[in-house]
Motif scaffolding. Sequence first.
Motif, PDB file in Angstrom:
ATOM      1  N   LEU A 106      26.990 -37.579 -26.039  1.00 28.13           N
ATOM      2  CA  LEU A 106      27.718 -36.493 -25.388  1.00 28.13           C
ATOM      3  C   LEU A 106      28.894 -37.070 -24.615  1.00 28.13           C
ATOM      4  CD1 LEU A 106      24.868 -34.294 -23.858  1.00 28.13           C
ATOM      5  CD2 LEU A 106      26.470 -33.633 -25.649  1.00 28.13           C
ATOM      6  N   ASP A 107      29.982 -36.348 -24.588  1.00 30.57           N
ATOM      7  CA  ASP A 107      31.132 -36.707 -23.762  1.00 30.57           C
ATOM      8  C   ASP A 107      31.193 -35.646 -22.669  1.00 30.57           C
ATOM      9  OD1 ASP A 107      33.689 -36.825 -22.601  1.00 30.57           O
ATOM     10  OD2 ASP A 107      34.535 -37.706 -24.420  1.00 30.57           O
ATOM     11  N   PRO A 108      30.588 -35.918 -21.505  1.00 29.55           N
ATOM     12  CA  PRO A 108      30.504 -34.886 -20.476  1.00 29.55           C
ATOM     13  C   PRO A 108      31.851 -34.268 -20.106  1.00 29.55           C
ATOM     14  CG  PRO A 108      29.091 -36.709 -19.889  1.00 29.55           C
ATOM     15  CD  PRO A 108      29.903 -37.144 -21.087  1.00 29.55           C
ATOM     16  N   GLU A 109      32.898 -35.077 -20.058  1.00 35.65           N
ATOM     17  CA  GLU A 109      34.211 -34.566 -19.672  1.00 35.65           C
ATOM     18  C   GLU A 109      34.733 -33.528 -20.663  1.00 35.65           C
ATOM     19  OE1 GLU A 109      38.764 -36.143 -19.255  1.00 35.65           O
ATOM     20  OE2 GLU A 109      37.157 -37.562 -18.877  1.00 35.65           O
ATOM     21  N   LYS A 110      34.612 -33.800 -21.945  1.00 39.14           N
ATOM     22  CA  LYS A 110      35.157 -32.896 -22.961  1.00 39.14           C
ATOM     23  C   LYS A 110      34.131 -31.882 -23.450  1.00 39.14           C
ATOM     24  CE  LYS A 110      38.409 -36.381 -24.484  1.00 39.14           C
ATOM     25  NZ  LYS A 110      38.617 -37.439 -25.451  1.00 39.14           N
ATOM     26  N   ASP A 111      32.891 -32.293 -23.602  1.00 33.46           N
ATOM     27  CA  ASP A 111      31.887 -31.398 -24.175  1.00 33.46           C
ATOM     28  C   ASP A 111      31.463 -30.279 -23.233  1.00 33.46           C
ATOM     29  OD1 ASP A 111      31.911 -32.794 -26.574  1.00 33.46           O
ATOM     30  OD2 ASP A 111      30.220 -34.070 -26.016  1.00 33.46           O
ATOM     31  N   THR A 112      31.419 -30.540 -21.938  1.00 30.47           N
ATOM     32  CA  THR A 112      30.969 -29.508 -20.995  1.00 30.47           C
ATOM     33  C   THR A 112      31.887 -28.302 -21.045  1.00 30.47           C
ATOM     34  OG1 THR A 112      30.054 -31.213 -19.553  1.00 30.47           O
ATOM     35  CG2 THR A 112      30.363 -29.024 -18.594  1.00 30.47           C
ATOM     36  N   LEU A 113      33.178 -28.533 -20.997  1.00 29.88           N
ATOM     37  CA  LEU A 113      34.134 -27.432 -21.051  1.00 29.88           C
ATOM     38  C   LEU A 113      33.971 -26.637 -22.340  1.00 29.88           C
ATOM     39  CD1 LEU A 113      36.557 -25.925 -19.875  1.00 29.88           C
ATOM     40  CD2 LEU A 113      38.013 -27.582 -21.040  1.00 29.88           C
ATOM     41  N   ARG A 114      33.863 -27.327 -23.449  1.00 30.80           N
ATOM     42  CA  ARG A 114      33.733 -26.622 -24.726  1.00 30.80           C
ATOM     43  C   ARG A 114      32.407 -25.881 -24.831  1.00 30.80           C
ATOM     44  NH1 ARG A 114      37.024 -31.147 -27.297  1.00 30.80           N
ATOM     45  NH2 ARG A 114      38.992 -30.095 -27.716  1.00 30.80           N
ATOM     46  N   LEU A 115      31.349 -26.445 -24.280  1.00 30.80           N
ATOM     47  CA  LEU A 115      30.052 -25.758 -24.321  1.00 30.80           C
ATOM     48  C   LEU A 115      30.109 -24.435 -23.561  1.00 30.80           C
ATOM     49  CD1 LEU A 115      27.642 -28.790 -23.842  1.00 30.80           C
ATOM     50  CD2 LEU A 115      27.908 -27.389 -25.912  1.00 30.80           C
ATOM     51  N   ILE A 116      30.714 -24.433 -22.370  1.00 33.43           N
ATOM     52  CA  ILE A 116      30.777 -23.178 -21.629  1.00 33.43           C
ATOM     53  C   ILE A 116      31.711 -22.192 -22.321  1.00 33.43           C
ATOM     54  CG2 ILE A 116      32.560 -23.865 -19.953  1.00 33.43           C
ATOM     55  CD1 ILE A 116      29.540 -21.500 -19.414  1.00 33.43           C
ATOM     56  N   LEU A 117      32.780 -22.671 -22.903  1.00 32.68           N
ATOM     57  CA  LEU A 117      33.662 -21.766 -23.644  1.00 32.68           C
ATOM     58  C   LEU A 117      32.947 -21.161 -24.843  1.00 32.68           C
ATOM     59  CD1 LEU A 117      37.043 -23.728 -23.513  1.00 32.68           C
ATOM     60  CD2 LEU A 117      36.443 -21.628 -22.271  1.00 32.68           C
ATOM     61  N   MET A 118      32.131 -21.970 -25.536  1.00 27.93           N
ATOM     62  CA  MET A 118      31.345 -21.434 -26.653  1.00 27.93           C
ATOM     63  C   MET A 118      30.395 -20.348 -26.160  1.00 27.93           C
ATOM     64  SD  MET A 118      30.537 -24.911 -28.904  1.00 27.93           S
ATOM     65  CE  MET A 118      28.822 -24.695 -28.668  1.00 27.93           C
ATOM     66  N   LEU A 119      29.696 -20.632 -25.074  1.00 27.59           N
ATOM     67  CA  LEU A 119      28.744 -19.663 -24.551  1.00 27.59           C
ATOM     68  C   LEU A 119      29.441 -18.399 -24.052  1.00 27.59           C
ATOM     69  CD1 LEU A 119      26.297 -22.098 -22.752  1.00 27.59           C
ATOM     70  CD2 LEU A 119      25.746 -20.580 -24.684  1.00 27.59           C
ATOM     71  N   LEU A 120      30.555 -18.551 -23.366  1.00 26.83           N
ATOM     72  CA  LEU A 120      31.285 -17.375 -22.890  1.00 26.83           C
ATOM     73  C   LEU A 120      31.806 -16.536 -24.054  1.00 26.83           C
ATOM     74  CD1 LEU A 120      33.236 -18.879 -19.869  1.00 26.83           C
ATOM     75  CD2 LEU A 120      31.275 -17.311 -19.784  1.00 26.83           C
ATOM     76  N   GLY A 121      32.053 -17.169 -25.186  1.00 28.00           N
ATOM     77  CA  GLY A 121      32.512 -16.440 -26.359  1.00 28.00           C
ATOM     78  C   GLY A 121      31.493 -15.455 -26.891  1.00 28.00           C
ATOM     79  N   VAL A 122      30.233 -15.643 -26.546  1.00 29.54           N
ATOM     80  CA  VAL A 122      29.167 -14.746 -26.983  1.00 29.54           C
ATOM     81  C   VAL A 122      29.175 -13.440 -26.180  1.00 29.54           C
ATOM     82  CG1 VAL A 122      26.643 -14.484 -27.034  1.00 29.54           C
ATOM     83  CG2 VAL A 122      27.691 -16.608 -27.810  1.00 29.54           C
ATOM     84  N   VAL A 123      29.591 -13.515 -24.921  1.00 30.77           N
ATOM     85  CA  VAL A 123      29.460 -12.385 -23.997  1.00 30.77           C
ATOM     86  C   VAL A 123      30.090 -11.089 -24.519  1.00 30.77           C
ATOM     87  CG1 VAL A 123      30.068 -11.558 -21.680  1.00 30.77           C
ATOM     88  CG2 VAL A 123      29.126 -13.860 -21.998  1.00 30.77           C
ATOM     89  N   PRO A 124      31.315 -11.105 -25.048  1.00 31.22           N
ATOM     90  CA  PRO A 124      31.901  -9.837 -25.509  1.00 31.22           C
ATOM     91  C   PRO A 124      31.168  -9.199 -26.688  1.00 31.22           C
ATOM     92  CG  PRO A 124      33.607 -11.515 -25.253  1.00 31.22           C
ATOM     93  CD  PRO A 124      32.294 -12.197 -25.098  1.00 31.22           C
ATOM     94  N   THR A 125      30.308  -9.955 -27.346  1.00 31.93           N
ATOM     95  CA  THR A 125      29.581  -9.412 -28.496  1.00 31.93           C
ATOM     96  C   THR A 125      28.275  -8.727 -28.096  1.00 31.93           C
ATOM     97  OG1 THR A 125      28.276 -11.399 -28.967  1.00 31.93           O
ATOM     98  CG2 THR A 125      30.506 -11.288 -29.912  1.00 31.93           C
ATOM     99  N   LEU A 126      27.969  -8.739 -26.798  1.00 33.66           N
ATOM    100  CA  LEU A 126      26.712  -8.174 -26.303  1.00 33.66           C
ATOM    101  C   LEU A 126      26.972  -6.930 -25.459  1.00 33.66           C
ATOM    102  CD1 LEU A 126      25.211 -11.571 -25.108  1.00 33.66           C
ATOM    103  CD2 LEU A 126      24.578 -10.336 -27.186  1.00 33.66           C
ATOM    104  N   ARG A 127      25.963  -6.075 -25.359  1.00 30.48           N
ATOM    105  CA  ARG A 127      26.057  -4.934 -24.442  1.00 30.48           C
ATOM    106  C   ARG A 127      26.147  -5.473 -23.017  1.00 30.48           C
ATOM    107  NH1 ARG A 127      21.578  -4.226 -27.077  1.00 30.48           N
ATOM    108  NH2 ARG A 127      20.364  -4.228 -25.149  1.00 30.48           N
ATOM    109  N   PRO A 128      26.877  -4.807 -22.130  1.00 31.82           N
ATOM    110  CA  PRO A 128      27.038  -5.315 -20.758  1.00 31.82           C
ATOM    111  C   PRO A 128      25.729  -5.575 -20.025  1.00 31.82           C
ATOM    112  CG  PRO A 128      28.564  -3.524 -21.157  1.00 31.82           C
ATOM    113  CD  PRO A 128      27.668  -3.606 -22.363  1.00 31.82           C
ATOM    114  N   GLU A 129      24.725  -4.759 -20.247  1.00 30.83           N
ATOM    115  CA  GLU A 129      23.452  -4.919 -19.539  1.00 30.83           C
ATOM    116  C   GLU A 129      22.490  -5.870 -20.247  1.00 30.83           C
ATOM    117  OE1 GLU A 129      22.921  -1.753 -22.579  1.00 30.83           O
ATOM    118  OE2 GLU A 129      24.492  -2.150 -21.113  1.00 30.83           O
TER     119      GLU A 129
END
Length: 165
Positions: A106-129
Amino acid sequence: MTDIAEAAGFGVATVYRRFPTRQDLLQGVIWELFAADMAPALVVAANEPDPREGVSIAFEAALSAACRSGGLLPEMTLDIIQSTFADPVSRIIEEGRRQGLFRQDLDPEKDTLRLILMLLGVVPTLRPESDGWRRYLRLVMDSLLLDAADPLPPAESITDPFQRP
């Protein structure tokens, strides 16, 4: 801005001095959400003895806040995500690597940012609740663990996806 000034009990000129543009105002709201939701969770995550649990706490807080914010994600900037979230979480991931709990490639400096961006990308595909994001958080968390069969390809430098022309 007039409605916001009125609701806050300020004059419009005061609001414009503090937030000259709509973008400035939205970023101010994001910072307030961070202070209320994310900062306390990151303190708990950083003090968690098990880095796996610390990273999970941090990602869970970010995803919960993103779901509650309902539409502010397009107003985020790479600088905000990097400084407020990715930097502290990358330190937890680095500690997990030192303890032999996370993949060594793992490259904590580069991978952490991309991991959270990947996860945040899921949010708009879900119902708000919904808490359907928990499935994807688990997938990401499982990918960090030591039992990976193949090494990861090299991490590339970060390109700002929020940069506006």
